[in-house]
Structures are given as C-alpha cells and as structure tokens.
Write an enzyme that holds these catalytic residues in place. Structure first.
Site: not given
Ligand code: GLP
Length: 259
Positions: A67, A136, A138, A143
């Site tokens: 992304d 959450n 995702h 989402e």
């Molecule tokens: C972000 C990214 C995801 C990531 C997730 C968890 O928003 N778009 O690809 O895996 O949220 O993030 P983190 O590893 O910083 O907790």
C-alpha cells in the site's frame, strides 16, 4: 493456519527473516509482497544483517508493496516508498526496476490500481506476502468491512488507523486519510503468507484473526481460508488466544517431525 509463538519480538522477527531467507535461497527470483509499519522493522534489520554477512542476494527478487498513502510525494519522509528505501532497499542489492509501490500522486487512480494488479499477474503472482496487522484487524489498508474479494483500490482509512499512524507524522504535517492498497483478494492470491503480530496492543486483533469468526469486520480473519498462512507472534500478541497451549505444543511437534 500455522501459528508460531515465540517469547520476544526479536525472536519472532528472526523467525520471519529466516523464513524469508530460506524462501529466497530456494527461489532467487521470488516475487515478494512487502509490508510497512513497525511490526516488520526488526525483520528488515535481520534481513539486512543476513545480506551483509553475504548469505543473501535480492538481485533477482521482485517486490510489490501492499500500500501507499495518496497525496504524499515519493520522497516525503512518511511515504511508504521512503520507508522502504530507508528501512530495507537502500541496504540490499535489489534492482530498482524490480521494486513496485503504488504510485499515488497521479490522479487516474483507477488505472494505477488496474496496472498494479496486471503487473503482479505478469510476474506470475506473489510467492510470499509479508503482512502486519492493524489493531482493528486490517491487513494492508483493508479496513473493517472491506470486501473479502477486493482488489487493489483506493481506500478511506478509519479514524482508528489514522490515530495509530499519527505517531509517524509531525503535529504540523497534514496526514493522509486515503491510501491505495492491494485488496484482500489480491493478498489471498499470494501463494504463501507470513503475518507478524507483535505486542500486547495486537492481542485482540490477533485473537479475532486466528480464532474469531471469518468476518470482513476483522479483515485478517480471511487468512483462515488461506492454505499456506503462517502467523508469527510474540507471547504478548498471542496472549488472548484460547488455544495458546495447543499452538505451542503443535509447533513443538512440527519441529520434532521436521528434524
Ligand atoms: C499500517 C499498514 C499495514 C500495517 C499495519 C500495522 O497502517 N498499512 O500494512 O501492517 O498498519 O502497523 P504496525 O506494524 O505499525 O502496527
């Protein structure tokens, strides 16, 4: 679904890095799906160490990132392109032409998304997709209530995700509220998936993902349907799992059988 629980973040990340190393050693032109965020940072550090030790080359590897934020210049320090360069790409021998990250400045996002899907297909699909999970549930930026069949598209971020990622932005900086993300269907097409969940703050999402009902309300729960998904957790992230002891026992048996 294989659930691997290790005592610390470091051990979980080393497991992920070893898995990726083995994967690339067996298929040096692997197509990797890559993630950003905090969860994968120690894994990228460990991969860089392996590269520096001369054990690993990314010369033939193709990468597709999950992304990217809409509206950030590629060199903006919070863009995922910048993150990937800083945290991984500038430290290894990956070929710049083999790197793919959604282009989110161009206004014609529909074609951007279609082209991204076609490019993945033209490389034979993703061999190994690395994932984190949002608090959450995702995956990528899919989402809650995202279609479980969704493809790469523009997605509006939830307040929860924007708040979770606010820590990376200066207070004065505008923070994007939309992104282009591979869809859940796109992720599910990967031949292998490795998801990293680290820390207590992920324990609810992890429990919903591994043991909850399959539901678009926890997008990651779709991985229950994937034939080759490994969920790698530290003890804190695993702490809400009802079958915690079973996963530890089953992994021990796996290791014994494979030895
Ligand atoms: C972000 C990214 C995801 C990531 C997730 C968890 O928003 N778009 O690809 O895996 O949220 O993030 P983190 O590893 O910083 O907790």
């Amino acid at each position: 679904m294989r659930v691997v629980i290790l005592p610390t973040e470091k051990e979980a990340s080393d497991f992920a890095a070893d898995f990726i190393e083995k994967f690339i050693t067996e298929k040096n032109d692997s197509v990797l799906g890559l993630a950003t965020g905090s969860s994968v940072l120690l894994t990228y550090d460990a991969i860089i160490d392996k590269y520096n030790e001369g054990n690993l080359s990314f010369k033939n590897v193709i990468s597709f990132n999950l992304d990217e934020y809409v509206g950030l210049e590629p060199n903006h320090k919070q863009s995922y392109r910048h993150y990937m360069s800083e945290k991984l790409f500038s430290h290894i021998d990956i070929n710049e032409n083999n790197i793919h990250i959604p282009e989110c400045l161009d206004g014609d996002f529909e074609s951007t998304c279609e082209n991204y899907e076609s490019k993945i297909k033209s490389h034979g699909g993703i061999d190994l997709q690395l994932l984190g999970v949002g608090s959450n549930g995702h995956i990528g930026f899919n989402e809650p209530t995202s279609s479980l069949n969704s493809r790469t598209r523009v997605k509006t971020l939830t307040k929860n995700t924007i708040a979770n990622n606010a820590r990376f932005f200066d207070a004065s900086e505008p923070q994007p509220s939309i992104a282009i993300t591979m869809g859940i269907g796109t992720i599910m097409d990967a031949k292998n998936i490795l998801l990293l969940g680290l820390g207590q703050h992920k324990s609810k999402a992890v429990a919903d993902l591994v043991e909850g009902p399959l539901s678009s309300f926890c997008p990651g729960s779709v991985l229950q349907y994937h034939e080759n998904a490994i969920i790698v957790l530290d003890q804190l992230a695993a702490s809400n799992l009802k079958l915690y002891d079973y996963y530890v026992h089953s992994e021990k048996m796996n290791v014994e059988y494979m030895a």
